[in-house]
Design a protein around this motif. Sequence first.
Motif, PDB file in Angstrom:
ATOM      1  N   ALA A  78       0.608  -1.111  -0.153  1.00 19.24           N
ATOM      2  CA  ALA A  78      -0.134  -0.008   0.113  1.00 19.24           C
ATOM      3  C   ALA A  78       1.111   1.532   0.084  1.00 19.24           C
ATOM      4  O   ALA A  78       1.025   2.334  -0.445  1.00 19.24           O
ATOM      5  N   LEU A  79       1.925   1.099   0.511  1.00 16.52           N
ATOM      6  CA  LEU A  79       2.803   2.698   1.246  1.00 16.52           C
ATOM      7  C   LEU A  79       3.369   2.957  -0.748  1.00 16.52           C
ATOM      8  O   LEU A  79       3.642   3.657  -1.252  1.00 16.52           O
ATOM      9  N   VAL A  80       3.484   1.912  -1.082  1.00 17.62           N
ATOM     10  CA  VAL A  80       4.292   2.253  -2.385  1.00 17.62           C
ATOM     11  C   VAL A  80       4.253   2.463  -4.076  1.00 17.62           C
ATOM     12  O   VAL A  80       3.855   3.042  -4.859  1.00 17.62           O
ATOM     13  N   GLY A  81       2.421   2.030  -3.586  1.00 16.04           N
ATOM     14  CA  GLY A  81       1.181   2.292  -4.531  1.00 16.04           C
ATOM     15  C   GLY A  81       1.629   1.714  -6.414  1.00 16.04           C
ATOM     16  O   GLY A  81       2.688   0.987  -6.588  1.00 16.04           O
ATOM     17  N   ASP A  82       1.794   2.919  -6.894  1.00 19.72           N
ATOM     18  CA  ASP A  82       1.997   2.413  -8.222  1.00 19.72           C
ATOM     19  C   ASP A  82       3.394   3.242  -8.182  1.00 19.72           C
ATOM     20  O   ASP A  82       3.679   3.322  -9.829  1.00 19.72           O
ATOM     21  N   LYS A  83       4.185   3.339  -7.665  1.00 19.52           N
ATOM     22  CA  LYS A  83       5.690   3.622  -7.796  1.00 19.52           C
ATOM     23  C   LYS A  83       6.419   2.443  -9.390  1.00 19.52           C
ATOM     24  O   LYS A  83       5.508   0.748  -8.489  1.00 19.52           O
ATOM     25  N   PRO A  84       7.482   3.129 -10.068  1.00 17.62           N
ATOM     26  CA  PRO A  84       8.165   1.636 -10.098  1.00 17.62           C
ATOM     27  C   PRO A  84       9.010   1.011  -9.006  1.00 17.62           C
ATOM     28  O   PRO A  84       9.346   1.405  -8.486  1.00 17.62           O
ATOM     29  N   ILE A  85       9.050  -0.602  -9.354  1.00 20.59           N
ATOM     30  CA  ILE A  85       9.724  -0.932  -9.225  1.00 20.59           C
ATOM     31  C   ILE A  85      10.846  -1.830  -8.992  1.00 20.59           C
ATOM     32  O   ILE A  85      10.578  -2.387 -10.351  1.00 20.59           O
ATOM     33  N   ILE A  86      12.172  -1.660  -9.171  1.00 20.75           N
ATOM     34  CA  ILE A  86      13.060  -2.471  -9.134  1.00 20.75           C
ATOM     35  C   ILE A  86      14.013  -3.853  -7.962  1.00 20.75           C
ATOM     36  O   ILE A  86      14.339  -2.782  -7.222  1.00 20.75           O
ATOM     37  N   TYR A  87      13.505  -4.673  -8.003  1.00 21.39           N
ATOM     38  CA  TYR A  87      13.846  -6.124  -7.429  1.00 21.39           C
ATOM     39  C   TYR A  87      15.359  -6.026  -7.645  1.00 21.39           C
ATOM     40  O   TYR A  87      15.868  -6.653  -8.973  1.00 21.39           O
ATOM     41  N   VAL A  88      15.619  -6.294  -6.466  1.00 24.50           N
ATOM     42  CA  VAL A  88      17.252  -6.587  -6.236  1.00 24.50           C
ATOM     43  C   VAL A  88      17.822  -7.487  -5.594  1.00 24.50           C
ATOM     44  O   VAL A  88      17.448  -7.916  -4.390  1.00 24.50           O
ATOM     45  N   PHE A  89      17.547  -8.822  -6.393  1.00 22.22           N
ATOM     46  CA  PHE A  89      18.206  -9.618  -5.970  1.00 22.22           C
ATOM     47  C   PHE A  89      19.149 -10.222  -5.911  1.00 22.22           C
ATOM     48  O   PHE A  89      20.704 -10.395  -6.292  1.00 22.22           O
ATOM     49  N   ASN A  90      19.467 -10.246  -4.093  1.00 21.93           N
ATOM     50  CA  ASN A  90      21.383  -9.560  -3.934  1.00 21.93           C
ATOM     51  C   ASN A  90      21.796 -11.066  -3.091  1.00 21.93           C
ATOM     52  O   ASN A  90      20.218 -12.433  -3.081  1.00 21.93           O
ATOM     53  N   LYS A  91      23.074 -11.740  -2.832  1.00 21.34           N
ATOM     54  CA  LYS A  91      23.361 -12.734  -2.078  1.00 21.34           C
ATOM     55  C   LYS A  91      23.128 -13.497  -3.523  1.00 21.34           C
ATOM     56  O   LYS A  91      23.317 -14.796  -3.069  1.00 21.34           O
ATOM     57  N   VAL A  92      23.189 -13.715  -4.437  1.00 19.52           N
ATOM     58  CA  VAL A  92      22.692 -15.036  -5.670  1.00 19.52           C
ATOM     59  C   VAL A  92      24.059 -15.591  -5.519  1.00 19.52           C
ATOM     60  O   VAL A  92      23.527 -16.614  -6.221  1.00 19.52           O
ATOM     61  N   ASP A  93      24.487 -15.391  -4.917  1.00 15.31           N
ATOM     62  CA  ASP A  93      26.248 -16.501  -5.339  1.00 15.31           C
ATOM     63  C   ASP A  93      26.249 -17.395  -4.177  1.00 15.31           C
ATOM     64  O   ASP A  93      26.402 -18.548  -3.996  1.00 15.31           O
ATOM     65  N   MET A  94      24.970 -16.913  -3.296  1.00 10.47           N
ATOM     66  CA  MET A  94      24.882 -18.342  -1.980  1.00 10.47           C
ATOM     67  C   MET A  94      23.549 -19.044  -2.533  1.00 10.47           C
ATOM     68  O   MET A  94      23.066 -19.835  -1.865  1.00 10.47           O
ATOM     69  N   ALA A  95      23.050 -18.637  -3.353  1.00  4.63           N
ATOM     70  CA  ALA A  95      21.722 -19.479  -4.015  1.00  4.63           C
ATOM     71  C   ALA A  95      20.785 -19.797  -4.977  1.00  4.63           C
ATOM     72  O   ALA A  95      22.393 -20.181  -5.716  1.00  4.63           O
ATOM     73  N   ASP A  96      20.393 -20.466  -5.499  1.00  3.41           N
ATOM     74  CA  ASP A  96      19.780 -21.407  -6.244  1.00  3.41           C
ATOM     75  C   ASP A  96      19.457 -20.784  -7.616  1.00  3.41           C
ATOM     76  O   ASP A  96      18.569 -20.525  -7.441  1.00  3.41           O
ATOM     77  N   LYS A  97      20.234 -21.255  -8.441  1.00  2.00           N
ATOM     78  CA  LYS A  97      20.121 -19.911  -9.422  1.00  2.00           C
ATOM     79  C   LYS A  97      18.467 -20.282  -9.956  1.00  2.00           C
ATOM     80  O   LYS A  97      17.911 -19.205 -10.732  1.00  2.00           O
ATOM     81  N   ASP A  98      18.241 -21.784 -10.448  1.00  3.88           N
ATOM     82  CA  ASP A  98      16.695 -21.421 -10.712  1.00  3.88           C
ATOM     83  C   ASP A  98      15.836 -21.134 -10.285  1.00  3.88           C
ATOM     84  O   ASP A  98      14.527 -20.893 -10.891  1.00  3.88           O
ATOM     85  N   LYS A  99      15.859 -21.491  -8.854  1.00  7.35           N
ATOM     86  CA  LYS A  99      14.667 -20.890  -7.871  1.00  7.35           C
ATOM     87  C   LYS A  99      14.273 -19.320  -8.273  1.00  7.35           C
ATOM     88  O   LYS A  99      13.907 -19.077  -8.268  1.00  7.35           O
ATOM     89  N   VAL A 100      15.758 -19.015  -8.105  1.00  5.63           N
ATOM     90  CA  VAL A 100      15.739 -17.238  -8.761  1.00  5.63           C
ATOM     91  C   VAL A 100      15.210 -16.634  -9.836  1.00  5.63           C
ATOM     92  O   VAL A 100      14.206 -15.556  -9.887  1.00  5.63           O
TER      93      VAL A 100
END
Length: 297
Positions: free
Chosen positions: A46-68
Amino acid sequence: MLIQWYPGHMTKAFRLMEKEIKIVDVILYVLDSRAPFSCVNPKFEALVGDKPIIYVFNKVDMADKDKVDEWAKYFSKNNTHKCIMLDSTASGSGKKIESTIRLVLKDKIEKYKLKNINTTLRAMVIGVPNCGKSTLINNLCGKAKTVTGNKPGVTKGKQWVKIASGIELLDMPGTLWPSFDNKKVAKHLAYIGSIREEVLDIPELAMEFIKDMRAMDQTILENRFNISIDEEDENLEVLEKICESRKFLVRGGDYDYDRGCLAIISDFKQGKMGQITLESVGEIKLLIKKDNKREKE
């Protein structure tokens, strides 16, 4: 297991966001790639509303690439939302953020360019505690401009930082939500270090982690701790095997359960168990469906 942590500075931070969001052009939403869904605060919608969002997937070196990759598709369904994957600790890794901000706000840039007016693009950086926001900003600046730490709750107030010509970022404190309705979300945030250890029951959390890893892929525990897990083993027996393998013993030869539990949680937080993402899109969709059904009943 009851998990709860909502210190006073988070209430202040949310009020600050409500005030400052009016003057920003885009939201940089930093997610820990090991638990992307759990990092999304429902109060922010509700706070963000219609503002554009850039999702930054951080720490990808620790994560499962396929799931990310699956989660990136999930979060970018809206045309105004973009996704970036990076390791904020790697030198120069944050440069793609600058270009993505300019891409998302190209209409505004063109509008002011036609009027021969220089404009400043402003982005608000939000996320749960310890997701790597401040490290990311320092990477973008090329030097330490914000305070960082390996525990949640380091950033307590707002900080404006210039990262490039015509681009400023507003670094906000990591924020959780007042109560966790979903036990799985609370556990995942505890696993990745978004909740202070001082308020957690580490032995209980470690036992939950053993249970979850056995359900996901028990070879993760077997490979990390050099043990063999039998199907009929109780979770406590798995902990004892870990203690035995690591020589975590107290006087008399009994198992040092506390050291074993701490090792399990800290090894995961530090990425020593391999590239793991705790959540899949399919699992979370099913979980949401069950929660919605329960609410209707």
